[in-house]
Design an enzyme around this catalytic site. Structure first.
Site, PDB file in Angstrom:
ATOM      1  N   GLY A  18     -31.403  17.222 -75.586  1.00 47.12           N
ATOM      2  CA  GLY A  18     -32.766  16.895 -76.012  1.00 47.12           C
ATOM      3  C   GLY A  18     -33.615  18.157 -76.081  1.00 47.12           C
ATOM      4  O   GLY A  18     -33.502  19.025 -75.224  1.00 47.12           O
ATOM      5  N   ASP A 135     -36.084  16.178 -68.250  1.00 48.76           N
ATOM      6  CA  ASP A 135     -35.705  15.277 -67.152  1.00 48.76           C
ATOM      7  C   ASP A 135     -35.780  15.896 -65.753  1.00 48.76           C
ATOM      8  O   ASP A 135     -35.898  15.191 -64.766  1.00 48.76           O
ATOM      9  CB  ASP A 135     -34.282  14.748 -67.369  1.00 48.76           C
ATOM     10  N   MET A 177     -39.894   8.540 -69.910  1.00 50.40           N
ATOM     11  CA  MET A 177     -38.483   8.915 -70.101  1.00 50.40           C
ATOM     12  C   MET A 177     -37.813   9.386 -68.810  1.00 50.40           C
ATOM     13  O   MET A 177     -38.489   9.552 -67.783  1.00 50.40           O
ATOM     14  CB  MET A 177     -38.379  10.022 -71.139  1.00 50.40           C
ATOM     15  N   ARG A 179     -33.631   9.528 -68.536  1.00 50.37           N
ATOM     16  CA  ARG A 179     -32.390   8.735 -68.538  1.00 50.37           C
ATOM     17  C   ARG A 179     -31.828   8.470 -67.149  1.00 50.37           C
ATOM     18  O   ARG A 179     -31.725   7.340 -66.720  1.00 50.37           O
ATOM     19  CB  ARG A 179     -31.364   9.472 -69.398  1.00 50.37           C
ATOM     20  N   ILE A 260     -42.738  11.208 -77.568  1.00 57.55           N
ATOM     21  CA  ILE A 260     -43.916  12.099 -77.531  1.00 57.55           C
ATOM     22  C   ILE A 260     -43.840  12.993 -76.295  1.00 57.55           C
ATOM     23  O   ILE A 260     -44.401  14.076 -76.272  1.00 57.55           O
ATOM     24  CB  ILE A 260     -45.291  11.382 -77.590  1.00 57.55           C
TER      25      ILE A 260
HETATM   26  N1  ATP Z   1     -18.285  16.291 -70.479  1.00 50.62           N
HETATM   27  C1  ATP Z   1     -18.593  17.066 -71.525  1.00 50.62           C
HETATM   28  N2  ATP Z   1     -17.657  17.882 -72.082  1.00 50.62           N
HETATM   29  C2  ATP Z   1     -17.957  18.679 -73.128  1.00 50.62           C
HETATM   30  N3  ATP Z   1     -19.180  18.724 -73.705  1.00 50.62           N
HETATM   31  C3  ATP Z   1     -20.137  17.949 -73.198  1.00 50.62           C
HETATM   32  C4  ATP Z   1     -19.903  17.081 -72.091  1.00 50.62           C
HETATM   33  N4  ATP Z   1     -21.059  16.434 -71.809  1.00 50.62           N
HETATM   34  C5  ATP Z   1     -21.954  16.863 -72.715  1.00 50.62           C
HETATM   35  N5  ATP Z   1     -21.420  17.765 -73.541  1.00 50.62           N
HETATM   36  C6  ATP Z   1     -22.043  18.432 -74.692  1.00 50.62           C
HETATM   37  O1  ATP Z   1     -23.391  18.732 -74.422  1.00 50.62           O
HETATM   38  C7  ATP Z   1     -24.219  18.053 -75.367  1.00 50.62           C
HETATM   39  C8  ATP Z   1     -25.542  17.734 -74.733  1.00 50.62           C
HETATM   40  O2  ATP Z   1     -25.343  16.884 -73.625  1.00 50.62           O
HETATM   41  P1  ATP Z   1     -26.372  15.674 -73.340  1.00 50.62           P
HETATM   42  O3  ATP Z   1     -26.504  14.850 -74.563  1.00 50.62           O
HETATM   43  O4  ATP Z   1     -25.914  15.007 -72.099  1.00 50.62           O
HETATM   44  O5  ATP Z   1     -27.766  16.417 -73.159  1.00 50.62           O
HETATM   45  P2  ATP Z   1     -28.304  17.355 -71.993  1.00 50.62           P
HETATM   46  O6  ATP Z   1     -27.816  18.718 -72.194  1.00 50.62           O
HETATM   47  O7  ATP Z   1     -28.025  16.699 -70.662  1.00 50.62           O
HETATM   48  O8  ATP Z   1     -29.851  17.360 -72.319  1.00 50.62           O
HETATM   49  P3  ATP Z   1     -30.971  16.252 -71.940  1.00 50.62           P
HETATM   50  O9  ATP Z   1     -31.231  16.392 -70.465  1.00 50.62           O
HETATM   51  O10 ATP Z   1     -32.121  16.650 -72.739  1.00 50.62           O
HETATM   52  O11 ATP Z   1     -30.418  14.910 -72.331  1.00 50.62           O
HETATM   53  C9  ATP Z   1     -23.382  16.844 -75.780  1.00 50.62           C
HETATM   54  O12 ATP Z   1     -23.782  16.284 -77.001  1.00 50.62           O
HETATM   55  C10 ATP Z   1     -22.016  17.454 -75.871  1.00 50.62           C
HETATM   56  O13 ATP Z   1     -21.845  18.186 -77.065  1.00 50.62           O
HETATM   57  O1  F6P Z   2     -33.259  10.027 -78.147  1.00 47.68           O
HETATM   58  P1  F6P Z   2     -32.280  10.985 -77.590  1.00 47.68           P
HETATM   59  O2  F6P Z   2     -32.378  12.340 -78.170  1.00 47.68           O
HETATM   60  O3  F6P Z   2     -30.904  10.468 -77.580  1.00 47.68           O
HETATM   61  O4  F6P Z   2     -32.637  11.245 -76.072  1.00 47.68           O
HETATM   62  C1  F6P Z   2     -33.136  10.364 -75.132  1.00 47.68           C
HETATM   63  C2  F6P Z   2     -32.921  10.924 -73.757  1.00 47.68           C
HETATM   64  O5  F6P Z   2     -33.138  12.329 -73.705  1.00 47.68           O
HETATM   65  C3  F6P Z   2     -34.045  12.629 -72.682  1.00 47.68           C
HETATM   66  O6  F6P Z   2     -35.299  12.641 -73.262  1.00 47.68           O
HETATM   67  C4  F6P Z   2     -33.894  13.994 -72.120  1.00 47.68           C
HETATM   68  O7  F6P Z   2     -34.126  14.929 -73.126  1.00 47.68           O
HETATM   69  C5  F6P Z   2     -33.933  11.466 -71.735  1.00 47.68           C
HETATM   70  O8  F6P Z   2     -34.991  11.354 -70.855  1.00 47.68           O
HETATM   71  C6  F6P Z   2     -33.815  10.324 -72.720  1.00 47.68           C
HETATM   72  O9  F6P Z   2     -33.256   9.195 -72.191  1.00 47.68           O
END
Ligand code: ATP
Ligand code: F6P
Length: 329
Positions: A18, A135, A177, A179, A260
């Site tokens: 995100g 988050d 938000m 998750r 937002i």
């Molecule tokens: N277990 C995994 N192995 C390899 N790649 C991963 C794995 N988990 C996540 N990723 C990669 O990282 C990307 C981002 O992970 P995710 O969607 O969980 O968001 P995030 O980095 O935790 O950010 P946010 O906190 O904003 O959701 C995934 O779309 C994927 O490409």
């Molecule tokens: O709509 P998206 O991009 O899948 O992301 C939603 C999730 O990403 C986060 O905003 C973190 O970036 C979470 O709090 C939320 O659940």
């Protein structure tokens, strides 16, 4: 893209997961620190998707001019299923090697570091993380870039909703938000003077919520704000509001703040954090660190190995939970 000057070094940078306010300030800090040290910076568009597709460009000063105050990420971001496969990561490594990129900086959340950890271990390409997520659920840093802006956005909305709640004498459910994290709800709820907080584990605690609201309204309160953490079920506050209205007769409305909270100009706190962590990531690379995330714990910059970052979620501090219980329920 041209080959690099022999003996010089080149790092790639991407934003993933995100978007979070302050990611641009971090990109700028990385570019400027690297430039000072004679290191070239290659921008990778759309996170791991662009890494797999080789969507790269050599950055210059113009790419980081006037971006410090912008929300979102000028590099673009994505959630890539393909990067979760070893094939996707292999393709990514080939692209980096072909572009003569020596190391990869990843700005993202906990999921992004799961990917970065595997990538670092499987390919041997030094990979360093910078925590950017609204988050604030990433171990190894007290705050992730974007959290401060997100809670201030939520707070501004709660303050506005309070105006209409008071004017109409209504109960409002404001869903925020986070998750797998309660922190946006806890901090915006405390700061916004919420009557009650509904955290993911409490989604079924409707009786308690109803009793609390009944007490408050019997004692003369004419309006109330309940902050709900979305948890794994965005939109859950509609169901909660429905269950409450089956038990008590108070006119209510639901507001889901949604994305937002991810946008907008970063606060000073987020920009300063982004500056510190961006510069520190470049220094960590020059000192040959790899497979680590830079974070700030109790005002000191620290490096935490990815495997420690991804084995847990940053939990709210007991003190802030206690505070929330005293002030909101
Ligand atoms: N277990 C995994 N192995 C390899 N790649 C991963 C794995 N988990 C996540 N990723 C990669 O990282 C990307 C981002 O992970 P995710 O969607 O969980 O968001 P995030 O980095 O935790 O950010 P946010 O906190 O904003 O959701 C995934 O779309 C994927 O490409
Ligand atoms: O709509 P998206 O991009 O899948 O992301 C939603 C999730 O990403 C986060 O905003 C973190 O970036 C979470 O709090 C939320 O659940």
């Amino acid at each position: 893209m041209n080959g690099k000057i022999p003996g010089s070094s080149r790092i790639g940078i991407l934003t993933s997961g995100g978007d979070a306010p302050g990611m641009n300030a971090a990109i700028r800090a990385v570019y400027r620190a690297a430039h000072e040290l004679g290191i070239e910076v290659v921008g990778i568009r759309r996170g791991f998707s662009g890494l797999i597709e080789g969507d790269f460009f050599l950055m210059d000063r113009s790419h980081v001019a006037n971006i410090i105050h912008l929300g979102g990420t000028v590099l673009g971001t994505s959630r890539s299923e393909e990067f979760k496969t070893s094939e996707g990561r292999k393709k990514s490594a080939e692209n980096l090697r072909n572009a003569e990129i020596d190391a990869l900086l990843v700005i993202g959340g906990e999921g992004s570091f799961r990917g970065a950890d595997l990538f670092n271990d499987e390919t041997g390409i030094p990979t360093i993380g910078i925590p950017g997520s609204i988050d604030n659920d990433i171990p190894g840093t007290d705050f992730s870039i974007g959290f401060d802006t997100a809670i201030n956005t939520a707070l501004e909305a709660i303050d506005k909703i309070r105006d209409t709640a008071i004017s109409h004498g209504r109960l409002f459910f404001v869903e925020v938000m986070g998750r797998s994290s309660d922190l946006i709800a806890i901090e915006s709820g405390i700061a916004g003077g919420a009557e009650y907080l509904v955290l993911p584990g409490d989604h079924d605690a409707i009786m308690d919520l109803c009793a609390r609201l009944t007490d408050a309204f019997s004692a003369g309160k004419r309006y109330a704000i309940v902050v709900v953490a979305e948890g794994e079920r965005p939109g859950c506050s509609f169901e909660i509001s429905k269950k409450v209205s089956e038990q008590i007769d108070i006119e209510s409305r639901v507001v889901v703040l949604g994305h937002i909270q991810r946008g907008g100009s970063p606060t000073a706190r987020d920009r300063v954090l982004a500056a510190k962590l961006g510069v520190s990531a470049v220094y960590a690379y020059t000192k040959s660190h790899a497979g680590v995330m830079v974070g700030e714990l109790r005002r000191s910059v620290v490096l935490t190995p990815f495997d420690k970052v991804i084995t847990g979620r940053q939990k709210p501090e007991p003190n802030i939970i206690r505070l929330a219980h005293i002030l909101t329920k």
